[in-house]
Design a protein around this motif. Structure first.
Motif, PDB file in Angstrom:
ATOM      1  N   ILE A 185       2.738 -12.765   8.904  1.00 34.90           N
ATOM      2  CA  ILE A 185       3.451 -11.781   9.716  1.00 34.90           C
ATOM      3  C   ILE A 185       2.971 -11.843  11.163  1.00 34.90           C
ATOM      4  CG2 ILE A 185       3.828  -9.313  10.112  1.00 34.90           C
ATOM      5  CD1 ILE A 185       3.689  -9.000   6.993  1.00 34.90           C
ATOM      6  N   LYS A 186       1.640 -11.943  11.354  1.00 33.15           N
ATOM      7  CA  LYS A 186       1.075 -11.977  12.712  1.00 33.15           C
ATOM      8  C   LYS A 186       1.513 -13.207  13.504  1.00 33.15           C
ATOM      9  CE  LYS A 186      -3.176 -10.990  11.293  1.00 33.15           C
ATOM     10  NZ  LYS A 186      -4.625 -10.723  11.307  1.00 33.15           N
ATOM     11  N   GLU A 187       1.946 -14.252  12.814  1.00 31.51           N
ATOM     12  CA  GLU A 187       2.455 -15.435  13.520  1.00 31.51           C
ATOM     13  C   GLU A 187       3.770 -15.151  14.236  1.00 31.51           C
ATOM     14  OE1 GLU A 187       2.887 -18.534  10.614  1.00 31.51           O
ATOM     15  OE2 GLU A 187       0.729 -18.690  10.258  1.00 31.51           O
ATOM     16  N   VAL A 188       4.526 -14.149  13.769  1.00 31.59           N
ATOM     17  CA  VAL A 188       5.868 -13.917  14.314  1.00 31.59           C
ATOM     18  C   VAL A 188       6.074 -12.539  14.933  1.00 31.59           C
ATOM     19  CG1 VAL A 188       6.904 -15.598  12.753  1.00 31.59           C
ATOM     20  CG2 VAL A 188       6.859 -13.184  12.083  1.00 31.59           C
ATOM     21  N   SER A 189       5.142 -11.590  14.707  1.00 34.42           N
ATOM     22  CA  SER A 189       5.327 -10.244  15.243  1.00 34.42           C
ATOM     23  C   SER A 189       3.981  -9.537  15.359  1.00 34.42           C
ATOM     24  CB  SER A 189       6.267  -9.442  14.323  1.00 34.42           C
ATOM     25  OG  SER A 189       6.606  -8.205  14.916  1.00 34.42           O
ATOM     26  N   PHE A 190       3.978  -8.414  16.065  1.00 35.55           N
ATOM     27  CA  PHE A 190       2.795  -7.566  16.156  1.00 35.55           C
ATOM     28  C   PHE A 190       2.695  -6.773  14.857  1.00 35.55           C
ATOM     29  CE2 PHE A 190       0.706  -3.559  17.205  1.00 35.55           C
ATOM     30  CZ  PHE A 190      -0.462  -4.027  17.797  1.00 35.55           C
ATOM     31  N   LEU A 191       1.494  -6.690  14.272  1.00 41.36           N
ATOM     32  CA  LEU A 191       1.306  -6.051  12.971  1.00 41.36           C
ATOM     33  C   LEU A 191       0.353  -4.871  13.052  1.00 41.36           C
ATOM     34  CD1 LEU A 191       1.582  -6.063   9.801  1.00 41.36           C
ATOM     35  CD2 LEU A 191      -0.427  -7.574   9.815  1.00 41.36           C
ATOM     36  N   ARG A 192       0.748  -3.782  12.398  1.00 38.41           N
ATOM     37  CA  ARG A 192      -0.141  -2.644  12.134  1.00 38.41           C
ATOM     38  C   ARG A 192      -0.138  -2.477  10.614  1.00 38.41           C
ATOM     39  NH1 ARG A 192      -0.656   0.726  16.937  1.00 38.41           N
ATOM     40  NH2 ARG A 192       1.011   0.291  18.413  1.00 38.41           N
ATOM     41  N   ALA A 193      -1.300  -2.291  10.008  1.00 36.56           N
ATOM     42  CA  ALA A 193      -1.361  -2.203   8.552  1.00 36.56           C
ATOM     43  C   ALA A 193      -2.523  -1.323   8.110  1.00 36.56           C
ATOM     44  CB  ALA A 193      -1.507  -3.605   7.955  1.00 36.56           C
ATOM     45  N   VAL A 194      -2.473  -0.937   6.847  1.00 38.59           N
ATOM     46  CA  VAL A 194      -3.570  -0.248   6.174  1.00 38.59           C
ATOM     47  C   VAL A 194      -3.823  -0.968   4.854  1.00 38.59           C
ATOM     48  CG1 VAL A 194      -3.093   2.005   7.204  1.00 38.59           C
ATOM     49  CG2 VAL A 194      -2.030   1.414   5.007  1.00 38.59           C
ATOM     50  N   GLY A 249      -4.552  -1.006   0.745  1.00 37.41           N
ATOM     51  CA  GLY A 249      -4.185  -0.212  -0.426  1.00 37.41           C
ATOM     52  C   GLY A 249      -5.207  -0.371  -1.535  1.00 37.41           C
ATOM     53  N   ASN A 250      -4.950   0.264  -2.651  1.00 40.95           N
ATOM     54  CA  ASN A 250      -5.911   0.294  -3.747  1.00 40.95           C
ATOM     55  C   ASN A 250      -6.146  -1.069  -4.403  1.00 40.95           C
ATOM     56  OD1 ASN A 250      -3.131   1.272  -4.577  1.00 40.95           O
ATOM     57  ND2 ASN A 250      -3.953   0.775  -6.590  1.00 40.95           N
ATOM     58  N   ILE A 251      -5.227  -2.026  -4.280  1.00 44.39           N
ATOM     59  CA  ILE A 251      -5.455  -3.349  -4.883  1.00 44.39           C
ATOM     60  C   ILE A 251      -6.112  -4.336  -3.920  1.00 44.39           C
ATOM     61  CG2 ILE A 251      -3.479  -3.074  -6.431  1.00 44.39           C
ATOM     62  CD1 ILE A 251      -2.577  -5.707  -4.418  1.00 44.39           C
ATOM     63  N   ASP A 252      -6.254  -3.952  -2.660  1.00 41.91           N
ATOM     64  CA  ASP A 252      -6.713  -4.898  -1.647  1.00 41.91           C
ATOM     65  C   ASP A 252      -8.212  -5.145  -1.709  1.00 41.91           C
ATOM     66  OD1 ASP A 252      -4.193  -5.521  -0.539  1.00 41.91           O
ATOM     67  OD2 ASP A 252      -4.179  -3.604   0.498  1.00 41.91           O
ATOM     68  N   ASP A 253      -8.581  -6.414  -1.478  1.00 41.89           N
ATOM     69  CA  ASP A 253      -9.975  -6.839  -1.589  1.00 41.89           C
ATOM     70  C   ASP A 253     -10.756  -6.570  -0.303  1.00 41.89           C
ATOM     71  OD1 ASP A 253      -9.277  -8.855   0.230  1.00 41.89           O
ATOM     72  OD2 ASP A 253      -9.282 -10.442  -1.278  1.00 41.89           O
ATOM     73  N   LYS A 254     -12.024  -6.987  -0.312  1.00 41.53           N
ATOM     74  CA  LYS A 254     -12.915  -6.718   0.830  1.00 41.53           C
ATOM     75  C   LYS A 254     -12.447  -7.390   2.110  1.00 41.53           C
ATOM     76  CE  LYS A 254     -16.315 -10.288  -0.392  1.00 41.53           C
ATOM     77  NZ  LYS A 254     -15.733 -11.313   0.433  1.00 41.53           N
ATOM     78  N   ASP A 255     -11.804  -8.554   2.018  1.00 35.24           N
ATOM     79  CA  ASP A 255     -11.329  -9.224   3.226  1.00 35.24           C
ATOM     80  C   ASP A 255     -10.257  -8.395   3.926  1.00 35.24           C
ATOM     81  OD1 ASP A 255     -13.035 -11.381   2.796  1.00 35.24           O
ATOM     82  OD2 ASP A 255     -11.535 -12.493   1.648  1.00 35.24           O
ATOM     83  N   ILE A 256      -9.321  -7.878   3.172  1.00 39.80           N
ATOM     84  CA  ILE A 256      -8.263  -7.036   3.747  1.00 39.80           C
ATOM     85  C   ILE A 256      -8.852  -5.713   4.224  1.00 39.80           C
ATOM     86  CG2 ILE A 256      -6.148  -5.757   3.196  1.00 39.80           C
ATOM     87  CD1 ILE A 256      -5.441  -8.175   1.330  1.00 39.80           C
ATOM     88  N   ARG A 257      -9.758  -5.136   3.441  1.00 40.17           N
ATOM     89  CA  ARG A 257     -10.375  -3.862   3.821  1.00 40.17           C
ATOM     90  C   ARG A 257     -11.241  -3.987   5.071  1.00 40.17           C
ATOM     91  NH1 ARG A 257     -10.926   0.037  -1.069  1.00 40.17           N
ATOM     92  NH2 ARG A 257      -9.289  -0.799  -2.413  1.00 40.17           N
ATOM     93  N   SER A 258     -11.770  -5.175   5.320  1.00 41.26           N
ATOM     94  CA  SER A 258     -12.577  -5.352   6.532  1.00 41.26           C
ATOM     95  C   SER A 258     -11.686  -5.529   7.772  1.00 41.26           C
ATOM     96  CB  SER A 258     -13.529  -6.534   6.385  1.00 41.26           C
ATOM     97  OG  SER A 258     -12.821  -7.755   6.342  1.00 41.26           O
ATOM     98  N   GLU A 259     -10.444  -5.915   7.569  1.00 48.27           N
ATOM     99  CA  GLU A 259      -9.538  -6.121   8.698  1.00 48.27           C
ATOM    100  C   GLU A 259      -8.661  -4.904   9.012  1.00 48.27           C
ATOM    101  OE1 GLU A 259      -6.140  -9.254  10.307  1.00 48.27           O
ATOM    102  OE2 GLU A 259      -7.159  -9.674   8.415  1.00 48.27           O
ATOM    103  N   PHE A 260      -8.304  -4.142   7.975  1.00 46.90           N
ATOM    104  CA  PHE A 260      -7.382  -3.022   8.153  1.00 46.90           C
ATOM    105  C   PHE A 260      -8.008  -1.726   7.664  1.00 46.90           C
ATOM    106  CE2 PHE A 260      -4.775  -6.851   7.529  1.00 46.90           C
ATOM    107  CZ  PHE A 260      -4.130  -6.864   8.752  1.00 46.90           C
ATOM    108  N   PRO A 261      -7.658  -0.579   8.298  1.00 50.41           N
ATOM    109  CA  PRO A 261      -8.243   0.706   7.910  1.00 50.41           C
ATOM    110  C   PRO A 261      -7.518   1.337   6.713  1.00 50.41           C
ATOM    111  CG  PRO A 261      -6.756   1.036   9.747  1.00 50.41           C
ATOM    112  CD  PRO A 261      -6.790  -0.460   9.487  1.00 50.41           C
ATOM    113  N   LEU A 262      -8.126   2.388   6.171  1.00 44.65           N
ATOM    114  CA  LEU A 262      -7.503   3.197   5.127  1.00 44.65           C
ATOM    115  C   LEU A 262      -6.368   4.031   5.716  1.00 44.65           C
ATOM    116  CD1 LEU A 262      -7.448   4.433   2.242  1.00 44.65           C
ATOM    117  CD2 LEU A 262      -9.227   6.026   3.015  1.00 44.65           C
ATOM    118  N   ASP A 263      -6.594   4.558   6.908  1.00 41.21           N
ATOM    119  CA  ASP A 263      -5.606   5.350   7.654  1.00 41.21           C
ATOM    120  C   ASP A 263      -5.425   4.720   9.018  1.00 41.21           C
ATOM    121  OD1 ASP A 263      -5.238   7.690   5.827  1.00 41.21           O
ATOM    122  OD2 ASP A 263      -7.383   7.944   6.210  1.00 41.21           O
ATOM    123  N   ASN A 264      -4.197   4.636   9.463  1.00 41.64           N
ATOM    124  CA  ASN A 264      -3.903   4.123  10.801  1.00 41.64           C
ATOM    125  C   ASN A 264      -3.094   5.186  11.526  1.00 41.64           C
ATOM    126  OD1 ASN A 264      -3.427   2.563  13.058  1.00 41.64           O
ATOM    127  ND2 ASN A 264      -2.791   0.759  11.912  1.00 41.64           N
TER     128      ASN A 264
END
Length: 164
Positions: free
Chosen positions: A44-53, A55-70
């Motif tokens: 997604i970041k290759e083609v647009s600006f991304l904001r994300a949070v 979720g409960n299935i997401d691993d440590k890599d995703i959790r280190s990049e995105f917050p619980l609340d945005n």
């Protein structure tokens, strides 16, 4: 000029060219959690600006990049995105008090895989859940939302449906 938003959730590691084409048309893509793999957000970041949070299935890599609340401002609209947020009059206990003390104009959550847009008259906010755009889960149709924010107005709301 209005800000064009593509809102999605619950990709569970799935992204394809159809979805990427919608991302290319958006000024910003917002993902409400259960991303599933960093390949989804990297694409997604290759083609647009991304904001994300995350979720409960997401691993440590995703959790280190995105917050619980945005929480942020888009144009002149206060926005709060979280994965498990509940619905108007039935918000998640983790956020209920904060939400009622300082409600945004737009509250977004995912998790349920059920597309829902509802106005909360008590808190005077618009709640959106884009459903699920991944292949994992009970949903029969993949859904996303597309809309524009123009200064303080949320307008041109459109449901995007795709077959599983």
């Amino acid at each position: 000029m209005a800000l064009k938003i593509l809102l999605l959730s619950d990709s569970h590691g799935f992204i394809d060219e159809k979805i990427i084409n919608y991302c290319k048309e958006a000024d910003e893509v917002w993902h409400a959690g259960d991303i599933g793999s960093v390949e989804v957000t990297d694409r997604i970041k290759e083609v647009s600006f991304l904001r994300a949070v995350y979720g409960n299935i997401d691993d440590k890599d995703i959790r280190s990049e995105f917050p619980l609340d945005n929480k942020f401002m888009a144009e002149n609209v206060g926005v709060w995105i979280t994965h498990i947020g509940g619905y108007p009059y039935r918000y998640n206990s983790r956020i209920k008090q904060s939400l009622s003390l300082r409600p945004p104009k737009l509250f977004i959550s995912g998790h349920s895989h059920i597309l829902k847009v509802q106005y909360d008259k008590k808190l005077k906010l618009l709640h959106m859940n884009p459903g699920a755009m991944g292949n994992h889960g009970f949903h029969k149709v993949k859904t996303m939302l597309r809309f524009e924010i123009d200064k303080t107005d949320i307008r041109k709301l459109e449901i995007i449906e795709m077959k599983r």
